[in-house]
Design a protein around this motif. Structure first.
Motif, short mmCIF file in Angstrom:
data_model
loop_
_atom_site.label_atom_id
_atom_site.label_comp_id
_atom_site.label_asym_id
_atom_site.label_seq_id
_atom_site.Cartn_x
_atom_site.Cartn_y
_atom_site.Cartn_z
N UNK A 279 0.86 -1.17 0.00
CA UNK A 279 0.00 0.00 0.00
C UNK A 279 0.90 1.22 0.00
N UNK A 280 0.37 2.39 0.21
CA UNK A 280 1.16 3.61 0.06
C UNK A 280 2.18 3.79 1.19
N UNK A 281 2.02 3.07 2.29
CA UNK A 281 2.90 3.28 3.44
C UNK A 281 3.79 2.09 3.78
N UNK A 282 3.40 0.89 3.36
CA UNK A 282 4.16 -0.27 3.80
C UNK A 282 4.01 -1.45 2.85
N UNK A 283 4.85 -2.44 3.07
CA UNK A 283 4.81 -3.69 2.32
C UNK A 283 4.74 -4.83 3.34
N UNK A 284 3.78 -5.71 3.18
CA UNK A 284 3.65 -6.87 4.06
C UNK A 284 4.03 -8.12 3.28
N UNK A 285 5.00 -8.86 3.80
CA UNK A 285 5.55 -10.03 3.14
C UNK A 285 5.15 -11.28 3.92
N UNK A 286 4.62 -12.26 3.23
CA UNK A 286 4.34 -13.57 3.80
C UNK A 286 5.21 -14.59 3.08
N UNK A 287 5.95 -15.40 3.84
CA UNK A 287 6.88 -16.34 3.22
C UNK A 287 6.65 -17.75 3.76
N UNK A 288 7.06 -18.73 2.95
CA UNK A 288 7.03 -20.14 3.37
C UNK A 288 8.36 -20.78 2.99
N UNK A 289 8.80 -21.73 3.80
CA UNK A 289 10.03 -22.47 3.55
C UNK A 289 9.70 -23.94 3.37
N UNK A 290 10.50 -24.62 2.57
CA UNK A 290 10.20 -26.03 2.30
C UNK A 290 10.53 -26.93 3.49
N UNK A 291 11.44 -26.50 4.36
CA UNK A 291 11.78 -27.27 5.55
C UNK A 291 11.96 -26.33 6.74
N UNK A 292 11.84 -26.88 7.94
CA UNK A 292 12.01 -26.08 9.14
C UNK A 292 13.48 -25.89 9.47
N UNK A 293 13.78 -24.88 10.29
CA UNK A 293 15.13 -24.46 10.64
C UNK A 293 15.87 -25.41 11.57
N UNK A 294 16.77 -24.88 12.40
CA UNK A 294 16.85 -23.46 12.72
C UNK A 294 17.53 -22.62 11.62
N UNK A 295 16.82 -21.60 11.16
CA UNK A 295 17.33 -20.72 10.12
C UNK A 295 17.20 -19.27 10.55
N UNK A 296 17.91 -18.43 9.82
CA UNK A 296 17.76 -16.98 9.96
C UNK A 296 17.16 -16.47 8.65
N UNK A 297 15.99 -15.85 8.73
CA UNK A 297 15.29 -15.36 7.54
C UNK A 297 15.49 -13.85 7.44
N UNK A 298 16.01 -13.40 6.31
CA UNK A 298 16.23 -11.98 6.06
C UNK A 298 15.24 -11.48 5.02
N UNK A 299 14.69 -10.31 5.25
CA UNK A 299 13.75 -9.69 4.31
C UNK A 299 14.26 -8.30 4.00
N UNK A 300 14.61 -8.06 2.73
CA UNK A 300 15.17 -6.78 2.31
C UNK A 300 14.24 -6.09 1.33
N UNK A 301 13.85 -4.87 1.66
CA UNK A 301 13.10 -4.02 0.73
C UNK A 301 14.12 -3.16 -0.01
N UNK A 302 14.16 -3.28 -1.33
CA UNK A 302 15.18 -2.57 -2.10
C UNK A 302 14.55 -1.57 -3.06
N UNK A 303 15.27 -0.49 -3.27
CA UNK A 303 14.95 0.45 -4.34
C UNK A 303 15.67 -0.04 -5.58
N UNK A 304 14.92 -0.27 -6.65
CA UNK A 304 15.49 -0.91 -7.83
C UNK A 304 16.65 -0.11 -8.42
N UNK A 305 16.50 1.21 -8.47
CA UNK A 305 17.58 2.05 -9.01
C UNK A 305 17.52 3.42 -8.38
N UNK A 306 18.69 3.99 -8.12
CA UNK A 306 18.78 5.34 -7.57
C UNK A 306 19.90 6.08 -8.29
N UNK A 307 19.63 7.31 -8.67
CA UNK A 307 20.64 8.18 -9.29
C UNK A 307 20.85 9.38 -8.37
#
Length: 245
Positions: free
Chosen positions: A150-178
């Motif tokens: 939406x105009x203020x945020x991004x909500x991410x839902x993820x699934x993994x094929x197997x359980x951890x223990x893992x560390x899950x990283x979620x990065x919101x990126x700007x595709x290009x900046x000049x």
């Protein structure tokens, strides 16, 4: 009456089935390139360009190679305040340096959390990518997900094929900046940065699913962003799965 019961029973069974759009995550070798860079560093633009070209070529070829630009903040005292820099990203780099037993420098490229090279060394980067892509799929896990913007945020839902223990990283990126850099070592130059990390969250997760909400930076339209979900082992930091949304 029997027909009604049959219809109701059939409807109940259908309603209890999982939605058809929930697909099992595909498992394949993936490569995540984490570049630690700065607009205040004169050695960084060649590394920025190399990351851009390598990831763009991989996308055209349908390869699972993803790039992230983490802008560190320790160059800011030398004449130019990098607008994308954050202490959080400097801290992440130093965690890698401790893990990999190396010095802190820019441009530094960490490949799948397990090795580092100077960011502009394309030959070494491409060789490392090819080596990882030859690994068996069994060395990785599947990652899938979806996002709601939406105009203020991004909500991410993820699934993994197997359980951890893992560390899950979620990065919101700007595709290009000049950016026109007015001072410092790159003063007078217009720099192009791609996949600039603008928001970043890490979840210590041992389950197979989760969700994360990331705020959109001011004046950054949602359609100019992408999200990368990638998973690391807790013991050695190795990247074992990733998905770009």
């Amino acid at each position: 009456m029997h027909y009604v019961l049959i219809l109701l029973t059939a409807f109940g069974l259908t309603a209890s089935l999982p939605p058809r759009n929930l697909t099992k995550p595909a498992i394949q070798p993936v490569v995540v390139l984490e570049l630690f860079t700065s607009q205040g560093c004169s050695s960084c633009p060649p590394a920025d360009k190399a990351l851009q070209e390598i990831t763009q070529q991989a996308t055209k070829s349908g390869q699972a190679v993803y790039g992230l630009s983490f802008h560190v903040d320790y160059w800011n005292r030398l004449g130019w305040q990098d607008p994308f820099s954050a202490k959080q990203y400097t801290d992440r780099q130093r965690q890698y340096d401790h893990l990999l037993k190396t010095q802190t420098y820019t441009p530094q490229l960490v490949i799948n959390g397990s090795q580092n090279v100077i960011g502009g060394q394309r030959g070494r980067i491409e060789q490392a990518i090819q080596t990882i892509q030859k690994q068996p799929a069994s060395a990785f896990i599947g990652v899938n997900g979806n996002l709601v913007r939406d105009v203020k945020q991004v909500t991410v839902t993820y699934t993994l094929s197997t359980a951890g223990p893992y560390r899950v990283n979620v990065a919101l990126v700007q595709k290009e900046a000049r950016t026109f850099v007015q001072h410092g070592e790159n003063g007078g130059r217009t720099l192009v940065n791609t996949n600039v990390v603008r928001q970043f969250k890490t979840i210590d997760n041992s389950g197979t699913s989760g969700n994360v909400t990331l705020s959109l930076p001011t004046n950054l339209p949602a359609d100019q962003t992408a999200v990368l979900v990638y998973v690391q082992r807790k013991d050695n930091g190795q990247v074992i799965g990733a998905k770009q949304l």
